[in-house]
Design an enzyme around this catalytic site. Structure first.
Site, PDB file in Angstrom:
ATOM      1  N   SER A 208       4.162  -5.163  -1.389  1.00 32.63           N
ATOM      2  CA  SER A 208       3.572  -6.482  -1.478  1.00 32.63           C
ATOM      3  C   SER A 208       3.773  -7.155  -2.829  1.00 32.63           C
ATOM      4  CB  SER A 208       2.063  -6.389  -1.200  1.00 32.63           C
ATOM      5  OG  SER A 208       1.415  -5.598  -2.216  1.00 32.63           O
TER       6      SER A 208
ATOM      7  N   LYS B 182      -0.020  -9.409 -11.287  1.00 34.77           N
ATOM      8  CA  LYS B 182      -0.077  -9.581  -9.833  1.00 34.77           C
ATOM      9  C   LYS B 182      -1.384 -10.246  -9.440  1.00 34.77           C
ATOM     10  CE  LYS B 182       0.497  -6.975  -5.497  1.00 34.77           C
ATOM     11  NZ  LYS B 182       0.653  -5.620  -4.885  1.00 34.77           N
TER      12      LYS B 182
ATOM     13  N   SER C 172       3.888  -0.505  -2.793  1.00 34.91           N
ATOM     14  CA  SER C 172       4.022  -1.908  -3.197  1.00 34.91           C
ATOM     15  C   SER C 172       4.452  -2.130  -4.640  1.00 34.91           C
ATOM     16  CB  SER C 172       2.700  -2.652  -2.951  1.00 34.91           C
ATOM     17  OG  SER C 172       2.441  -2.741  -1.569  1.00 34.91           O
TER      18      SER C 172
END
Length: 501
Positions: free
Chosen positions: A154, A79, A178
């Site tokens: 997210s 990420k 997330s």
């Protein structure tokens, strides 16, 4: 040869260890998969140009007889909230476009040391603010199950990469769901560790008391294997726990036998409501499977959960407004080309570099922390946080784990909630309490919606430090469900993922 991109990380690792395939072959297969589908999915913001070279070095070490980690040679997606020295680290924001970090995040460094092969950096909501990955400055990621729908947020990029078979493993971060909410809508597994169980050093901060790094995978065992790599104490992180953690992969393997469910006490929170009928049906069916396997299901009360979302959206913006103050056009990041004072340049830079959701939360957080409002808003929210922690303590005095749906609905259409922040925030109603309390949580697939055929997840929560308990319980239910489905849920995904729904 078996399609290497369809293998779990554990199965791929076994083939690498036996010499049946090489890491270079596995890495090239995943890079080819990225080239094939990522134009549609947009899971990655940057793809490594050195991944194959790294993989070849792992092959050479293995050929030389070196004892390597079980996951050595397995590809990994990262990420973009986690800084890396060899790829840009933008946190999905224009203000950090092209930024190259001088150091690796601890979890990235540990992954490299274990021989994992970073494939690239995955898309995300800007500074991890969002539940749909539509707030990225670089465009939205799409759900591999339906390209017109969101992949969650997210960390939608990491979840989509794993769901689309672009990577067998991914690193994510979870501030209010997330990792777990994207897992719910993409049919993947997402684990949020106990706060402090995995280092946050090198994770670009959103809300420091809430953020936690964790694994995104296709199976519970794979999550445990990756968690074993990235977990443990880190002297660089002042909030890092010194706990002597057990092997989470071993816990998952133990759970897969199914014996752990006999006599297990599972709590259902009576105050946690607001889920679609399809999610409720899937959750009820999964809980019934637990009961059939010998678990005892009891209703519990957590009266302050209904205030969790409101408290979270005061605490998070307050911490975010403080953490993002460093993006000031002076120290690093973009700088607007305007004349004037430092204040003028700072204002222009932040105005151009931050997206609308980031600006909204900075303004909200600054207001909540301002003189005259601190006690009424931020102070009150922290009191609610304490009450939620007390709710969990009372619940875990009577049950071993708590089960909830992972999110209120299946993946919604792109754009459906983009102009309605409150509706977007409601996506985290089931996941936020765990972050406020610092306890571990996991989401695993529980089935497909009877209404739209999209994946749904079930969440398990356990007391702090009891991450291994979650691996045992979730692996046990996963084994039951996969046996009933006749194979992994992702095998039933659309053509993009290898099969008609």
């Amino acid at each position: 040869m078996t399609d290497l991109t369809r293998l779990t990380a554990a199965d791929l690792a076994a083939k690498l260890a036996s010499g049946e395939v090489s890491s270079a072959e596995a890495t090239e297969a995943h890079l080819e998969r990225i080239r094939e589908v990522d134009g549609d999915v947009h899971a990655f913001l940057h793809v490594s140009d050195s991944a194959v070279d790294v993989a070849r070095s792992i092959d050479e070490r293995r050929a030389a007889g070196e004892q390597l980690h079980e996951l050595a040679g397995v590809p990994l997606a990262v990420k973009d909230v986690l800084v890396t020295t060899d790829m840009p680290s933008t946190s999905g924001s224009k203000i950090l476009e092209g930024y190259m970090s001088p150091y690796d995040a601890t979890v990235v460094a540990k992954s490299r040391a274990a021989g994992l092969v970073p494939l690239g950096k995955t898309n995300m909501d800007e500074f991890a603010m969002g539940s749909s990955t539509e707030h990225s400055a670089y465009g939205p990621t799409r759900n591999p199950w339906d390209l017109d729908r969101i992949p969650g947020g997210s960390g939608g990029g990491s979840a989509a990469a794993v769901a689309a078979f672009e990577a067998p493993l991914a690193l994510g971060s979870d501030t209010g769901g997330s990792i777990r909410q994207p897992a719910h809508v993409t049919g993947t597994v997402g684990f949020k560790p106990t706060y402090g169980g995995v280092s946050r050093y090198g994770s670009i901060a959103l809300a420091s008391s809430l953020d936690q790094v964790g694994p995104v995978t296709r199976t519970v065992l794979d999550a445990g294997l990756l968690h074993d790599v990235i977990g443990g104490h880190d002297p660089h992180d002042a909030t890092s726990l010194t706990t002597d953690w057990p092997s989470f992969a071993a816990a998952a393997r133990e759970g897969a036998t199914g014996q752990v469910l006999k006599g297990l006490k599972v709590g259902l929170v009576k105050e946690l409501v607001g889920f679609s009928s399809a999610v409720d049906q899937s959750f009820t069916a999964a809980v019934a499977k637990l009961e059939q396997a010998g678990a005892e299901v009891v209703e519990i009360s957590a009266p302050h959960f209904e205030y969790a979302t409101a408290a979270y959206y005061l605490i998070l913006p307050a911490e975010a407004s403080s953490n993002l103050a460093k993006f000031d056009s002076v120290r690093f990041g973009m700088r607007a080309d305007v004349a004037g004072t430092v204040e003028d340049v700072m204002s222009a830079t932040r105005g151009a570099g931050f997206g609308p959701e980031v600006k909204r939360r900075i303004i909200l957080g600054t207001y909540a922390l301002s003189a005259g409002y601190y006690d009424a808003y931020y102070g009150s929210a922290q009191k609610v946080r304490t009450l939620i922690q007390q709710d969990f303590a009372a619940a875990f005095a009577n049950v071993d784990v708590i089960a909830t749906p992972s999110a209120p609905t299946t993946a919604f259409k792109l754009g459906a909630k983009l102009d309605d922040p409150l509706a977007m925030y409601a996506n985290d109603l089931a996941t936020i309490p765990a972050n406020l309390a610092g306890i571990p949580g996991i989401s695993i697939p529980s089935g497909l919606s009877a209404e739209d055929g999209l994946p749904i997840g079930i969440q398990f929560l356990a007391p702090a430090h009891e991450d291994a308990r979650l691996y045992r319980v979730s692996a046990a239910l996963e084994a039951i469900l996969v046996d009933e489905w006749g194979g992994p849920l992702l095998d039933r995904a659309p053509a993009l993922n290898g099969g008609a729904r």
